[in-house]
Scaffold this motif. Sequence first.
Motif, short mmCIF file in Angstrom:
data_model
loop_
_atom_site.label_atom_id
_atom_site.label_comp_id
_atom_site.label_asym_id
_atom_site.label_seq_id
_atom_site.Cartn_x
_atom_site.Cartn_y
_atom_site.Cartn_z
N PHE A 30 5.39 -39.99 80.58
CA PHE A 30 4.41 -39.15 79.89
C PHE A 30 4.00 -39.76 78.56
O PHE A 30 2.81 -39.86 78.24
CB PHE A 30 5.02 -37.75 79.70
CG PHE A 30 4.16 -36.80 78.91
CD1 PHE A 30 2.95 -36.36 79.40
CD2 PHE A 30 4.59 -36.34 77.67
CE1 PHE A 30 2.17 -35.47 78.67
CE2 PHE A 30 3.82 -35.46 76.93
CZ PHE A 30 2.61 -35.02 77.43
N GLY A 31 4.97 -40.17 77.76
CA GLY A 31 4.68 -40.75 76.46
C GLY A 31 3.93 -42.06 76.55
O GLY A 31 3.01 -42.33 75.76
N TYR A 32 4.29 -42.89 77.53
CA TYR A 32 3.62 -44.18 77.68
C TYR A 32 2.16 -44.01 78.12
O TYR A 32 1.29 -44.78 77.71
CB TYR A 32 4.36 -45.05 78.68
CG TYR A 32 5.59 -45.74 78.12
CD1 TYR A 32 5.54 -46.39 76.89
CD2 TYR A 32 6.81 -45.75 78.80
CE1 TYR A 32 6.65 -47.03 76.36
CE2 TYR A 32 7.93 -46.38 78.28
CZ TYR A 32 7.85 -47.02 77.06
OH TYR A 32 8.96 -47.65 76.54
N VAL A 33 1.88 -43.02 78.97
CA VAL A 33 0.50 -42.79 79.40
C VAL A 33 -0.37 -42.38 78.21
O VAL A 33 -1.49 -42.86 78.05
CB VAL A 33 0.44 -41.71 80.51
CG1 VAL A 33 -1.02 -41.32 80.79
CG2 VAL A 33 1.08 -42.22 81.78
N SER A 63 0.21 -43.08 75.09
CA SER A 63 0.07 -44.27 74.24
C SER A 63 -1.02 -45.19 74.78
O SER A 63 -1.83 -45.73 74.02
CB SER A 63 1.40 -45.03 74.16
OG SER A 63 2.38 -44.26 73.51
N ALA A 64 -1.06 -45.36 76.10
CA ALA A 64 -2.07 -46.23 76.71
C ALA A 64 -3.47 -45.66 76.49
O ALA A 64 -4.41 -46.42 76.19
CB ALA A 64 -1.79 -46.37 78.21
N SER A 65 -3.62 -44.34 76.62
CA SER A 65 -4.94 -43.74 76.42
C SER A 65 -5.41 -43.91 74.99
O SER A 65 -6.59 -44.11 74.72
CB SER A 65 -4.91 -42.25 76.80
OG SER A 65 -4.21 -41.48 75.86
N VAL A 66 -4.48 -43.84 74.05
CA VAL A 66 -4.85 -43.95 72.65
C VAL A 66 -5.16 -45.39 72.26
O VAL A 66 -6.03 -45.65 71.43
CB VAL A 66 -3.75 -43.35 71.75
CG1 VAL A 66 -4.06 -43.56 70.29
CG2 VAL A 66 -3.61 -41.87 72.06
N LEU A 67 -4.46 -46.35 72.84
CA LEU A 67 -4.79 -47.75 72.60
C LEU A 67 -6.24 -48.02 73.02
O LEU A 67 -6.96 -48.78 72.36
CB LEU A 67 -3.83 -48.66 73.35
CG LEU A 67 -2.43 -48.77 72.76
CD1 LEU A 67 -1.54 -49.59 73.69
CD2 LEU A 67 -2.45 -49.38 71.38
N PHE A 68 -6.66 -47.38 74.10
CA PHE A 68 -8.04 -47.52 74.54
C PHE A 68 -8.98 -46.82 73.56
O PHE A 68 -10.09 -47.29 73.29
CB PHE A 68 -8.20 -46.94 75.94
CG PHE A 68 -9.48 -47.33 76.62
CD1 PHE A 68 -10.56 -46.47 76.66
CD2 PHE A 68 -9.61 -48.57 77.22
CE1 PHE A 68 -11.75 -46.82 77.27
CE2 PHE A 68 -10.78 -48.95 77.85
CZ PHE A 68 -11.86 -48.06 77.88
N GLN A 69 -8.53 -45.69 73.00
CA GLN A 69 -9.34 -44.97 72.03
C GLN A 69 -9.57 -45.79 70.77
O GLN A 69 -10.61 -45.67 70.12
CB GLN A 69 -8.65 -43.65 71.65
CG GLN A 69 -8.71 -42.60 72.74
CD GLN A 69 -7.99 -41.33 72.35
OE1 GLN A 69 -7.87 -41.02 71.17
NE2 GLN A 69 -7.52 -40.59 73.33
N VAL A 70 -8.59 -46.59 70.39
CA VAL A 70 -8.73 -47.43 69.20
C VAL A 70 -9.99 -48.30 69.32
O VAL A 70 -10.68 -48.55 68.33
CB VAL A 70 -7.48 -48.31 69.01
CG1 VAL A 70 -7.70 -49.35 67.92
CG2 VAL A 70 -6.27 -47.44 68.67
#
Length: 420
Positions: free
Chosen positions: A59-62, A64-71
């Motif tokens: 859950f946490g890694y997903v 994190s991945a979505s937010v890296l894309f948001q950056v």
Amino acid sequence: MSNKKERFGWYMFDWAISAFSATVITVFLGPYLSNIAENAAINGKINFLGFLINSASYFGYVISASVLFQVLLLPLLGAYSDRTNRKKSVLIILSFVGAISTTLLYFLEGTNYQIGGILLFAANLSFGGAMVIYNSFLNDIALEHERDKISSIGWGVGFLGGGVLLLINLIIFSNFDSLGITEGHAVRISLGSAGLWWAGFSLITFKYLKADKKSLNIQSNVAISSFKQLKNTLKDIKKEKKAFNFLIAYLFYNDGVQAVITFSALFGAMELGLEQSTLISAILMVQFVAFFGSIIFNKGAEKFSTKNIILFSLVIWVFCLVYAFQFLYTAIDFYILAFVIALVLGGTQALSRSLFSKLIPKEKESEYFSFYEISERGTSWVGYFLFSFALDMTDSYRVAILSLVILFVVGGILLKRAKV
């Protein structure tokens, strides 16, 4: 400036979208998606982008991945919105993409954790983008001296909205037997309802917010034009020392806030063994207490300054994490901690938003708020990664929650030094 109907429409978007953060991110999806991942795990491990990870960390890694894309995406989105003056249109599109993705979580069951991850990724990405545009409207509907108050009311209304739906879902979850459904089905109803709530109440916002202004004279290739504007903003934001220094401090301490919010239910379920109904009722209490916390902290800001009140709230956050690590063992302990966090939660977030709005130049609100949103509600990534990594390395939820202290300490030191 704006009329009462436009402000009401702005408040109602927080009412609508807060259902996602309260019901989906904070309460139901973390434990539910972790269980689905566990069902698919082999020796406790699952495949995530080619790496074997602990199923509890999925859950946490997903996120994190979505937010890296948001950056990468959010600053460009902000530049596009400001460049074309299409803020309202972009808000409508993002809202319905996010609402549909959230509603489809109703169909998540069995061992199909990959589908859950994809839907969470899309919904959280849309949530972050929508919040960029929503926040940028603050400067349009409030004069500078009004923004602490208007921002606090918006956060307060959001907590109430998230709380009302959470209360409805608590009733459904607590009575799933008498309703003739399984516990898992009750969770899926709750997840899906957040998407419908988001879509339905957003219509009020779309009705009352002013229509998009006439587009600026720009190049035919809007994407290239937006990239150029973003490049200029990246240069400008470093020159806006007050906004830039505050943004760096906020990046740290609000990452901690978002991680605590997101992992509170997971911590209670996995570390303390609390029943789902206990977790929901505690977080439900947070939603309503936080409404009053937002108002109280706004009054404190009027007397002691916005910056000082935010710093005071960060000290309380640190004590809360130490308490969770050392003294949190029972349901009563969990309720006590939830009550204290609720008091500071709304104030920390509402005052941070209004303070930042006073530091940014006009006509670039969406762009600047896109950088702000990288660490806003549901879009934190450092805190999520830190918690998940600590959990993966130690298998201890207590160590994982304590690791977040560093974010509040660093953020507080940077804010103290910042001249805002």
